[in-house]
Design a protein around this motif. Structure first.
Motif, PDB file in Angstrom:
ATOM      1  N   ASP A   2     -22.747 -32.038 -14.993  1.00 10.61           N
ATOM      2  CA  ASP A   2     -23.512 -31.161 -15.872  1.00 10.61           C
ATOM      3  C   ASP A   2     -23.512 -31.744 -17.279  1.00 10.61           C
ATOM      4  O   ASP A   2     -22.739 -32.654 -17.598  1.00 10.61           O
ATOM      5  CB  ASP A   2     -22.882 -29.764 -15.924  1.00 10.61           C
ATOM      6  N   VAL A   3     -24.376 -31.203 -18.144  1.00 11.71           N
ATOM      7  CA  VAL A   3     -24.330 -31.587 -19.547  1.00 11.71           C
ATOM      8  C   VAL A   3     -23.006 -31.111 -20.146  1.00 11.71           C
ATOM      9  O   VAL A   3     -22.342 -30.222 -19.608  1.00 11.71           O
ATOM     10  CB  VAL A   3     -25.509 -30.984 -20.339  1.00 11.71           C
ATOM     11  N   THR A   4     -22.613 -31.697 -21.265  1.00  3.76           N
ATOM     12  CA  THR A   4     -21.362 -31.299 -21.900  1.00  3.76           C
ATOM     13  C   THR A   4     -21.498 -29.901 -22.500  1.00  3.76           C
ATOM     14  O   THR A   4     -22.593 -29.476 -22.889  1.00  3.76           O
ATOM     15  CB  THR A   4     -20.979 -32.282 -23.014  1.00  3.76           C
ATOM     16  N   PRO A   5     -20.400 -29.174 -22.606  1.00  2.00           N
ATOM     17  CA  PRO A   5     -20.446 -27.857 -23.240  1.00  2.00           C
ATOM     18  C   PRO A   5     -20.996 -27.912 -24.666  1.00  2.00           C
ATOM     19  O   PRO A   5     -21.711 -27.008 -25.089  1.00  2.00           O
ATOM     20  CB  PRO A   5     -18.985 -27.399 -23.218  1.00  2.00           C
ATOM     21  N   GLU A   9     -24.259 -25.767 -25.798  1.00  2.00           N
ATOM     22  CA  GLU A   9     -24.148 -24.762 -26.850  1.00  2.00           C
ATOM     23  C   GLU A   9     -25.027 -25.090 -28.043  1.00  2.00           C
ATOM     24  O   GLU A   9     -25.510 -24.185 -28.737  1.00  2.00           O
ATOM     25  CB  GLU A   9     -22.686 -24.611 -27.291  1.00  2.00           C
ATOM     26  N   SER A  10     -25.263 -26.378 -28.306  1.00  2.00           N
ATOM     27  CA  SER A  10     -26.191 -26.748 -29.382  1.00  2.00           C
ATOM     28  C   SER A  10     -27.565 -26.145 -29.129  1.00  2.00           C
ATOM     29  O   SER A  10     -28.191 -25.569 -30.027  1.00  2.00           O
ATOM     30  CB  SER A  10     -26.292 -28.273 -29.496  1.00  2.00           C
ATOM     31  N   TRP A  11     -28.031 -26.259 -27.883  1.00  2.00           N
ATOM     32  CA  TRP A  11     -29.351 -25.722 -27.560  1.00  2.00           C
ATOM     33  C   TRP A  11     -29.352 -24.198 -27.493  1.00  2.00           C
ATOM     34  O   TRP A  11     -30.300 -23.553 -27.940  1.00  2.00           O
ATOM     35  CB  TRP A  11     -29.854 -26.319 -26.248  1.00  2.00           C
ATOM     36  N   TRP A  15     -31.759 -21.892 -29.939  1.00  2.00           N
ATOM     37  CA  TRP A  15     -32.764 -20.936 -29.469  1.00  2.00           C
ATOM     38  C   TRP A  15     -32.382 -19.488 -29.782  1.00  2.00           C
ATOM     39  O   TRP A  15     -33.249 -18.653 -30.007  1.00  2.00           O
ATOM     40  CB  TRP A  15     -33.023 -21.122 -27.971  1.00  2.00           C
ATOM     41  N   ARG A  16     -31.094 -19.189 -29.840  1.00  2.00           N
ATOM     42  CA  ARG A  16     -30.692 -17.834 -30.228  1.00  2.00           C
ATOM     43  C   ARG A  16     -31.111 -17.525 -31.662  1.00  2.00           C
ATOM     44  O   ARG A  16     -31.423 -16.373 -31.989  1.00  2.00           O
ATOM     45  CB  ARG A  16     -29.173 -17.668 -30.083  1.00  2.00           C
ATOM     46  N   GLU A  17     -31.101 -18.535 -32.510  1.00  2.37           N
ATOM     47  CA  GLU A  17     -31.425 -18.337 -33.917  1.00  2.37           C
ATOM     48  C   GLU A  17     -32.897 -18.589 -34.232  1.00  2.37           C
ATOM     49  O   GLU A  17     -33.301 -18.580 -35.401  1.00  2.37           O
ATOM     50  CB  GLU A  17     -30.540 -19.237 -34.777  1.00  2.37           C
ATOM     51  N   THR A  18     -33.707 -18.820 -33.210  1.00  2.00           N
ATOM     52  CA  THR A  18     -35.143 -19.060 -33.391  1.00  2.00           C
ATOM     53  C   THR A  18     -35.905 -17.779 -33.062  1.00  2.00           C
ATOM     54  O   THR A  18     -35.674 -17.171 -32.018  1.00  2.00           O
ATOM     55  CB  THR A  18     -35.616 -20.210 -32.481  1.00  2.00           C
ATOM     56  N   SER A  19     -36.797 -17.398 -33.936  1.00  2.00           N
ATOM     57  CA  SER A  19     -37.560 -16.169 -33.699  1.00  2.00           C
ATOM     58  C   SER A  19     -38.628 -16.397 -32.643  1.00  2.00           C
ATOM     59  O   SER A  19     -38.898 -17.531 -32.221  1.00  2.00           O
ATOM     60  CB  SER A  19     -38.204 -15.695 -35.000  1.00  2.00           C
ATOM     61  N   PHE A 182     -31.274 -30.178 -37.318  1.00  2.00           N
ATOM     62  CA  PHE A 182     -30.085 -30.927 -37.711  1.00  2.00           C
ATOM     63  C   PHE A 182     -28.848 -30.035 -37.748  1.00  2.00           C
ATOM     64  O   PHE A 182     -27.750 -30.461 -37.392  1.00  2.00           O
ATOM     65  CB  PHE A 182     -30.300 -31.569 -39.086  1.00  2.00           C
ATOM     66  N   ALA A 183     -29.013 -28.791 -38.174  1.00  2.05           N
ATOM     67  CA  ALA A 183     -27.874 -27.886 -38.325  1.00  2.05           C
ATOM     68  C   ALA A 183     -27.175 -27.621 -36.995  1.00  2.05           C
ATOM     69  O   ALA A 183     -25.971 -27.331 -36.966  1.00  2.05           O
ATOM     70  CB  ALA A 183     -28.331 -26.564 -38.949  1.00  2.05           C
ATOM     71  N   HIS A 184     -27.913 -27.725 -35.892  1.00  5.25           N
ATOM     72  CA  HIS A 184     -27.324 -27.478 -34.577  1.00  5.25           C
ATOM     73  C   HIS A 184     -26.874 -28.761 -33.878  1.00  5.25           C
ATOM     74  O   HIS A 184     -26.533 -28.738 -32.688  1.00  5.25           O
ATOM     75  CB  HIS A 184     -28.308 -26.697 -33.704  1.00  5.25           C
ATOM     76  N   GLY A 185     -26.869 -29.858 -34.611  1.00  8.11           N
ATOM     77  CA  GLY A 185     -26.361 -31.103 -34.060  1.00  8.11           C
ATOM     78  C   GLY A 185     -27.289 -31.773 -33.077  1.00  8.11           C
ATOM     79  O   GLY A 185     -26.866 -32.646 -32.306  1.00  8.11           O
TER      80      GLY A 185
END
Length: 239
Positions: A2-5, A9-11, A15-19, A182-185
């Motif tokens: 799987d992808v790394t945690p 979590e970056s994604w 998306w949680r912070e995107t309206s 950038f803020a989410h890495g």
């Protein structure tokens, strides 16, 4: 595998912070700039009676357009929050949306067994995947195509780094939509140009057509010019 945690979590965080506002994500361009011209490049090689799977669908803007050109569309994304965005944006159910980790080969095979051969649309996913995951992402394309499907894959080239650098160094720093990336890495344009054809070939994919065309974004440079990121595109079949 799987992808790394951290990557997941970056994604999810992004998306949680995107309206839900259209175009809120920097890459969430109107289909007239993306899925529409890309479909014109894919359709001469593809069977439109097959469904299409949009890999890395995000908020589903392109998926909903693709549903008008093919016999159904399914958008898949690593992020549960992205899938939730897509479903909220599609109350009429024009397309379907599912969470899928493209690096999870068993999950990709299970989807393929459930839906059969499909066409694939993938816009700028490999370039920002972690290096160790890129072969699996390319392999997911091949798995989903089966014998009859065809794929359209477009990925940023190294020239995108210069465009993004110019945007980031403008007066006041990066524009807001780019700043959130950038803020989410997240790391756009992280793959080298020669890596893409090697990955696709190693995944058992044959290039039927290819070219270069920029990917317009929903953000602008300080002078008001729309950001357009240089990209290469490929129409592919399973070898």
């Amino acid at each position: 595998m799987d992808v790394t945690p951290r990557y997941r979590e970056s994604w999810e965080g992004y998306w949680r912070e995107t309206s839900d506002a259209p175009g809120e994500a920097i890459w969430d361009a109107d289909p007239v700039f993306s899925a529409a011209p890309h479909s014109e490049l894919l359709l001469p090689h593809a069977d439109a009676s097959l469904p299409v799977v949009d890999l890395g669908c995000g908020s589903g803007t392109q998926t909903r357009y693709l549903a008008t050109r093919f016999a159904g569309a399914i958008g898949v994304d690593l992020s549960r929050a992205a899938v939730d965005h897509a479903r909220r944006a599609d109350p009429a159910g024009v397309a379907r949306y599912e969470q899928l980790d493209l690096v999870d080969q068993a999950a990709v095979r299970a989807l393929s067994e459930r839906i059969g051969d499909v066409n694939v649309y993938m816009r700028a996913v490999i370039h920002q995947s972690e290096p160790q995951d890129r072969p699996a992402v390319a392999g997911a394309v091949a798995t989903l195509l089966g014998a009859r499907g065809r794929a359209f894959v477009t990925e940023l080239t190294s020239g995108s780094k210069d465009v993004l650098r110019r945007a980031a160094e403008g007066p006041g720093g990066p524009p807001e939509k780019l700043r959130r990336v950038f803020a989410h890495g997240l790391r756009p344009a992280d793959a080298e140009d020669d890596e893409m054809p090697e990955l696709l070939g190693a995944a058992g994919l044959t290039v039927l057509a290819s070219g270069q065309a920029p990917l317009p974004q929903t953000e602008y440079l300080a002078d008001g010019t729309r950001i357009e990121l240089p990209a290469s595109w490929y129409v592919l079949a399973k070898r």
